[in-house]
Design an enzyme around this catalytic site. Structure first.
Site, PDB file in Angstrom:
ATOM      1  N   LYS A 129       0.728  -1.197   0.008  1.00 23.53           N
ATOM      2  CA  LYS A 129      -0.166   0.216   0.065  1.00 23.53           C
ATOM      3  C   LYS A 129       0.740   1.431   0.567  1.00 23.53           C
ATOM      4  CE  LYS A 129      -4.718   0.852  -0.093  1.00 23.53           C
ATOM      5  NZ  LYS A 129      -5.466  -0.080  -0.105  1.00 23.53           N
ATOM      6  N   ASP A 169      -7.155   4.541  -4.533  1.00 26.61           N
ATOM      7  CA  ASP A 169      -7.635   4.265  -2.918  1.00 26.61           C
ATOM      8  C   ASP A 169      -8.339   5.500  -2.715  1.00 26.61           C
ATOM      9  OD1 ASP A 169      -7.548   1.709  -0.449  1.00 26.61           O
ATOM     10  OD2 ASP A 169      -7.377   3.776   0.111  1.00 26.61           O
TER      11      ASP A 169
END
Ligand code: NDP
Ligand code: 2IT
Length: 449
Positions: A129, A169
């Site tokens: 991430k 995201d």
């Protein structure tokens, strides 16, 4: 601390000492370790191979300066991150979050959860991430472009189609992915599937935009079906009004449910006639405006300030699709008191541990994020496959594969929960099913890497 296993207690204790200032990361690790009690009891080889000690430590983490020039000619400096958490079963894969709340703890919790989610998809993708504390709100298109280019100038050194494949995201959608992709291509002189969520004209997959929200509903429908229920005629509250929330609302409506409330960080709108998705899309996707606009345009709807208040709206099914820890114990109790019988997490870790306990002890059907929102990253992996083949599938082909993947995730999580003596507990089932595949891959690949 209430771990029964001495091994789990020791690992968690060392994670706490090493990451004392990272509450979100500790929250995510604790939940997974708690689920693993019955696995650790059956599998002494896990401790022998140091699997958990390794799993909780990212393989690599980078933090970097992102400097860019705003429209007034002033230099701005943000902080960029990429945590490459685990590559045991495939290249690191996971989104990029652009939000002022981003810090190492937030990116590490997301990267850690991504390991198990990606494993659950059944596709060959590891966990990672990234993100930045950059705030896209109020920025011009040129400022967004300059930020994304500067962010990618550094990130390009660390990623690649077979190494690490970032995606969207919070705050990162098709526009941002486009600017980042353009910059990667300029720097590396390679047209390759290094990012997913790309535009359709340059290698993006059909249905990736819809995938996370659709996937949440496919998973929820499967969970409801096993309990003899469905979306048909149910009142549904969806928090957020971004990518995940909008397509969860679209699919909920298609499956016969009625979405009566949606939110953004400023507050929520309530529409007893069912949210008009076209109006919501116009406001959020096209105009990038605030959600209060909806109440101005749609007769019979109302706007209330304060996003947390959305959980006071009486509903049958709740789909939290905004951000972490948006449902606390009090909100969970209110949902239960109002008759809510199913909760499925579209956002990552939207329920606090106390809220999850309230749902589980009250018999609420509860679908955890790692399982319920895995459709986005699963479709990203399908985008990677299409890029590798230099070929593209139709919307229907991708949607059908997504549906199959979500049904499988439900079955595997439910089966793992049953096998380890926690029937009906999809939190434990998803954590265990996701974990086992990664743990075995790590074991067979040896300790040094
Ligand atoms: P978007 O940026 O498209 O939308 C985010 C939405 O959540 C907006 O409505 C935003 O409101 C709201 N929101 C964000 N932060 C907060 C906050 N701190 N408090 C209240 N509301 C907030 O993001 P996505 O829809 O992509 O992501 C939503 C969630 O889903 C995240 O948890 C993400 O990690 C998760 N997720 C996303 C996937 C994807 O494919 N995009 C895949 C799997 C999970 P506002 O505009 O006012 O900030
Ligand atoms: O949390 C997530 O799974 C995502 N933001 C999607 C990641 C991806 O690589 O598509």
């Amino acid at each position: 601390m209430s771990f029964k296993s001495e091994y789990l207690a020791r690992v968690y204790d060392s994670v706490c000492k090493r990451n004392a200032n990272e509450p979100e990361f500790l929250q995510a690790v604790k939940e997974v370790l708690e689920s693993l009690e019955p696995v650790v009891a059956k599998r002494p080889d896990l401790e022998k191979n140091g699997i958990l000690e390794r799993l909780v430590e990212p393989e690599r983490g980078i933090q970097f300066r992102v400097s860019w020039v705003d429209d007034n000619g002033n230099v701005q400096v943000n902080r960029g991150y990429r945590y490459q958490f685990n590559s045991a079963i495939g290249p690191y894969k996971g989104g990029i979050r652009l939000h002022p709340s981003v810090n190492a703890s937030v990116i590490k919790f997301l990267g850690f959860e991504q390991i198990f989610k990606n494993s659950l998809t059944g596709l060959p993708i590891g966990g990672g991430k990234g993100g930045s504390d950059f705030d896209p709100k109020g920025k011009s298109d040129n400022e967004i472009m300059r930020f994304c280019q500067s962010f990618m100038t550094e990130l390009a050194k660390h990623i690649g189609a077979d190494t690490d494949v970032p995606a969207g995201d919070i705050g990162t959608g098709a526009r941002e992915i486009g600017y980042m992709y353009g910059q990667y291509k300029r720097i590396r002189n390679e047209f390759t599937g290094v990012l997913t969520g790309k535009g359709i004209s340059y290698g993006g997959s059909l249905a990736r935009t819809e995938a996370t929200g659709f996937g949440v509903c496919y998973f929820t429908a499967e969970m409801l079906k096993a309990a003899g229920k469905s979306f048909e005629g149910k009142n549904v509250v969806v928090s957020g009004s971004g990518n995940v929330a909008i397509y969860a609302a679209v699919k909920t409506t298609a499956l016969g449910g009625k979405v009566i409330a949606m939110s953004d960080s400023s507050g929520y709108v309530y529409d007893p006639n069912g949210i008009n998705i076209d109006v919501m899309k116009q406001i959020k996707e096209v105009e990038r405006a605030r959600i209060s606009e909806y109440a101005k345009r749609v007769p019979g709807s109302t706007f209330t300030e304060g996003c947390k208040n959305i959980w006071t709206v009486k509903c049958d099914i709740a789909l939290p699709c905004a951000t972490q820890n948006e449902i606390d114990e009090e909100s969970a109790k209110t949902l239960v008191a109002n008759g809510c019988f199913a909760v499925a997490e579209g956002a990552n870790m939207p329920s606090t541990p106390e809220a999850v306990a309230v749902f589980q002890s009250n018999g609420v059907l509860f679908a955890p994020a790692k399982a319920a929102n895995a459709g986005g990253v699963a479709t990203s992996a399908l985008e990677m496959s299409q890029n590798s083949m230099r070929y593209s599938w139709t919307f229907e082909e991708v949607d059908q594969k997504l549906h199959g993947i979500m049904v499988n995730i439900y079955k595997n999580a439910a089966a793992a929960a049953k096998e380890y003596g926690m029937e009906g507990n999809l939190v434990a089932g998803a954590n265990i099913a996701g974990f086992l595949k990664v743990a075995d891959a790590m074991k067979w690949q040896g300790v040094a890497y």
